[in-house]
Design a protein around this motif. Sequence first.
Motif, PDB file in Angstrom:
ATOM      1  N   PHE A  78       0.914  -1.245  -0.147  1.00  0.00           N
ATOM      2  CA  PHE A  78      -0.086   0.081   0.128  1.00  0.00           C
ATOM      3  C   PHE A  78       1.007   1.101  -0.144  1.00  0.00           C
ATOM      4  CE2 PHE A  78      -2.558   3.420   2.054  1.00  0.00           C
ATOM      5  CZ  PHE A  78      -3.521   3.199   1.701  1.00  0.00           C
ATOM      6  N   GLY A  79       1.899   1.373   1.019  1.00  0.00           N
ATOM      7  CA  GLY A  79       2.572   2.562   1.014  1.00  0.00           C
ATOM      8  C   GLY A  79       3.561   2.892  -0.291  1.00  0.00           C
ATOM      9  N   LEU A  80       4.006   1.735  -0.841  1.00  0.00           N
ATOM     10  CA  LEU A  80       4.889   1.930  -2.058  1.00  0.00           C
ATOM     11  C   LEU A  80       4.011   2.615  -3.114  1.00  0.00           C
ATOM     12  CD1 LEU A  80       7.645   1.931  -2.906  1.00  0.00           C
ATOM     13  CD2 LEU A  80       7.434  -0.435  -3.766  1.00  0.00           C
ATOM     14  N   ILE A  81       2.666   2.046  -3.238  1.00  0.00           N
ATOM     15  CA  ILE A  81       1.709   2.539  -4.332  1.00  0.00           C
ATOM     16  C   ILE A  81       1.383   4.092  -4.055  1.00  0.00           C
ATOM     17  CG2 ILE A  81      -0.643   2.200  -5.185  1.00  0.00           C
ATOM     18  CD1 ILE A  81      -0.312  -0.822  -4.527  1.00  0.00           C
ATOM     19  N   THR A  82       1.409   4.441  -2.616  1.00  0.00           N
ATOM     20  CA  THR A  82       0.948   5.886  -2.467  1.00  0.00           C
ATOM     21  C   THR A  82       2.144   6.730  -2.781  1.00  0.00           C
ATOM     22  OG1 THR A  82       1.706   5.825  -0.177  1.00  0.00           O
ATOM     23  CG2 THR A  82      -0.618   5.046  -0.646  1.00  0.00           C
ATOM     24  N   ARG A  83       3.351   6.198  -2.705  1.00  0.00           N
ATOM     25  CA  ARG A  83       4.362   7.068  -2.949  1.00  0.00           C
ATOM     26  C   ARG A  83       4.695   7.390  -4.670  1.00  0.00           C
ATOM     27  NH1 ARG A  83       5.634   9.725   0.546  1.00  0.00           N
ATOM     28  NH2 ARG A  83       7.575  10.555  -1.006  1.00  0.00           N
ATOM     29  N   TYR A  84       4.161   6.488  -5.518  1.00  0.00           N
ATOM     30  CA  TYR A  84       4.417   6.338  -7.012  1.00  0.00           C
ATOM     31  C   TYR A  84       3.121   6.401  -7.929  1.00  0.00           C
ATOM     32  CZ  TYR A  84       9.117   5.805  -6.057  1.00  0.00           C
ATOM     33  OH  TYR A  84      10.568   5.926  -5.516  1.00  0.00           O
ATOM     34  N   ALA A  85       1.713   6.105  -7.463  1.00  0.00           N
ATOM     35  CA  ALA A  85       0.762   6.131  -7.962  1.00  0.00           C
ATOM     36  C   ALA A  85       0.398   7.332  -8.668  1.00  0.00           C
ATOM     37  CB  ALA A  85      -0.460   5.699  -7.207  1.00  0.00           C
ATOM     38  N   ASN A  86       0.466   8.552  -8.408  1.00  0.00           N
ATOM     39  CA  ASN A  86       0.442   9.816  -8.952  1.00  0.00           C
ATOM     40  C   ASN A  86       1.141   9.921 -10.294  1.00  0.00           C
ATOM     41  OD1 ASN A  86      -1.771  10.409  -7.162  1.00  0.00           O
ATOM     42  ND2 ASN A  86      -0.410  11.749  -5.889  1.00  0.00           N
ATOM     43  N   LEU A  87       2.251   9.439 -10.240  1.00  0.00           N
ATOM     44  CA  LEU A  87       3.251   9.361 -11.362  1.00  0.00           C
ATOM     45  C   LEU A  87       2.878   8.526 -12.318  1.00  0.00           C
ATOM     46  CD1 LEU A  87       6.690   9.926  -9.326  1.00  0.00           C
ATOM     47  CD2 LEU A  87       5.253  11.685 -10.624  1.00  0.00           C
ATOM     48  N   TYR A  88       2.327   7.300 -11.801  1.00  0.00           N
ATOM     49  CA  TYR A  88       2.201   6.170 -12.792  1.00  0.00           C
ATOM     50  C   TYR A  88       0.495   5.618 -12.592  1.00  0.00           C
ATOM     51  CZ  TYR A  88       6.962   6.110 -13.195  1.00  0.00           C
ATOM     52  OH  TYR A  88       8.371   6.510 -13.252  1.00  0.00           O
ATOM     53  N   PRO A  89      -0.397   6.694 -13.135  1.00  0.00           N
ATOM     54  CA  PRO A  89      -1.963   6.299 -12.676  1.00  0.00           C
ATOM     55  C   PRO A  89      -2.622   5.273 -13.444  1.00  0.00           C
ATOM     56  CG  PRO A  89      -1.468   8.232 -14.191  1.00  0.00           C
ATOM     57  CD  PRO A  89      -0.053   7.862 -13.819  1.00  0.00           C
ATOM     58  N   ASP A  90      -1.833   4.909 -14.345  1.00  0.00           N
ATOM     59  CA  ASP A  90      -2.560   3.968 -15.441  1.00  0.00           C
ATOM     60  C   ASP A  90      -2.249   2.504 -15.127  1.00  0.00           C
ATOM     61  OD1 ASP A  90      -3.702   5.872 -16.867  1.00  0.00           O
ATOM     62  OD2 ASP A  90      -2.076   6.253 -18.506  1.00  0.00           O
ATOM     63  N   VAL A  91      -1.230   2.412 -14.178  1.00  0.00           N
ATOM     64  CA  VAL A  91      -0.830   0.819 -13.792  1.00  0.00           C
ATOM     65  C   VAL A  91      -1.971   0.402 -12.874  1.00  0.00           C
ATOM     66  CG1 VAL A  91       0.577  -0.394 -12.232  1.00  0.00           C
ATOM     67  CG2 VAL A  91       1.593   1.567 -13.638  1.00  0.00           C
ATOM     68  N   PRO A  92      -2.511  -0.836 -13.372  1.00  0.00           N
ATOM     69  CA  PRO A  92      -3.251  -1.758 -12.511  1.00  0.00           C
ATOM     70  C   PRO A  92      -2.613  -2.192 -11.432  1.00  0.00           C
ATOM     71  CG  PRO A  92      -2.567  -3.048 -14.399  1.00  0.00           C
ATOM     72  CD  PRO A  92      -1.910  -1.811 -14.588  1.00  0.00           C
ATOM     73  N   TYR A  93      -3.178  -1.838 -10.229  1.00  0.00           N
ATOM     74  CA  TYR A  93      -2.450  -2.141  -8.985  1.00  0.00           C
ATOM     75  C   TYR A  93      -3.153  -3.071  -7.971  1.00  0.00           C
ATOM     76  CZ  TYR A  93       0.456   2.232  -9.535  1.00  0.00           C
ATOM     77  OH  TYR A  93       1.184   3.148 -10.026  1.00  0.00           O
ATOM     78  N   LEU A  94      -2.291  -4.100  -7.557  1.00  0.00           N
ATOM     79  CA  LEU A  94      -2.911  -5.069  -6.637  1.00  0.00           C
ATOM     80  C   LEU A  94      -2.362  -4.793  -5.323  1.00  0.00           C
ATOM     81  CD1 LEU A  94      -4.132  -8.618  -7.170  1.00  0.00           C
ATOM     82  CD2 LEU A  94      -2.187  -8.203  -5.277  1.00  0.00           C
TER      83      LEU A  94
END
Length: 302
Positions: A78-94
């Motif tokens: 979760f935390g790593l996603i919050t660090r980078y998701a704004n830069l990579y918004p189209d990645v499908p996350y689990l």
Amino acid sequence: MKKYIPADVPIGKKEEFLKNFLEITNNTGRLMLFAGDQKIEHLNNDFYGEGISQDDNNPEHLFKIAANAKIGVFATQFGLITRYANLYPDVPYLVKLNSKTNIIPYSAKDPYSKQMIDMKNVIELKNDMGVNIKGVGYTVYLGSEYEREMLSEASKIVHEAHKNAMIAVLWMYPKGKFVKDEHDPHIIAGAAGVAACLGADFAKVKVPYKNGKFKPELLKEATSAAGNTGVLCEGGKKIDETEFLKELYAQIHIGGSRGNGTGRNIHQRPIDEAIKMANAIYAITCENKSVEDAIKILRRRK
């Protein structure tokens, strides 16, 4: 494809669940899971050292791969996603909901990987912050003295994921002082069956061995025991690309697995090679391509 919709998905969420499921499996029911949860699990051992690209030490390398390669989902904390998701918004996350380091050996203490963050936080990140979250993941160490706690957490997580149209993947790893061989085909089949009993959409399991060797027929007990829960084999340590792709093809077409969960065999390579390796794995898993077709992807120039 309705057979893949669990009964605990609310009527008003069934369409969204099926859309997510078909999207991450490329309409095949097979999942290519790009695993990036090792920063906690193995500390920096998988990201820095001999035979590992210098690119890999920076966690953004994982997101660059996920954003530019063909994948089903990118699994990380979760935390790593919050660090980078704004830069990579189209990645499908689990979102991987639990993790533990490998500092304490299993011989010293049975493993317990407790849930780190509540499902409500994941749902908020998805619905209120707009992060492209397709599912959640959780590890269960069967055979540990703490398995009851993990089984309980896993069951609740799967149900909550389905209620919110998300896919649930369980890492099913028999470990502990009573587990003599975690690659035993019979115990792996048991783990796959437990994942089905917990309601998981996919179970990520160890590769079964006999006399230290993999034979795709060894997977059949597990893929049958899992029913309509898809079995994903872990990728393991980085090996020769062709050998990896041949084994993956056999896992699917002989063993009956429905995908793979691969990390090190992708991200330990320089960015261009990592993207091509991910695309080759995806081609076999979700595009029904041959090993020869996948190797051609690896050999392409930029």
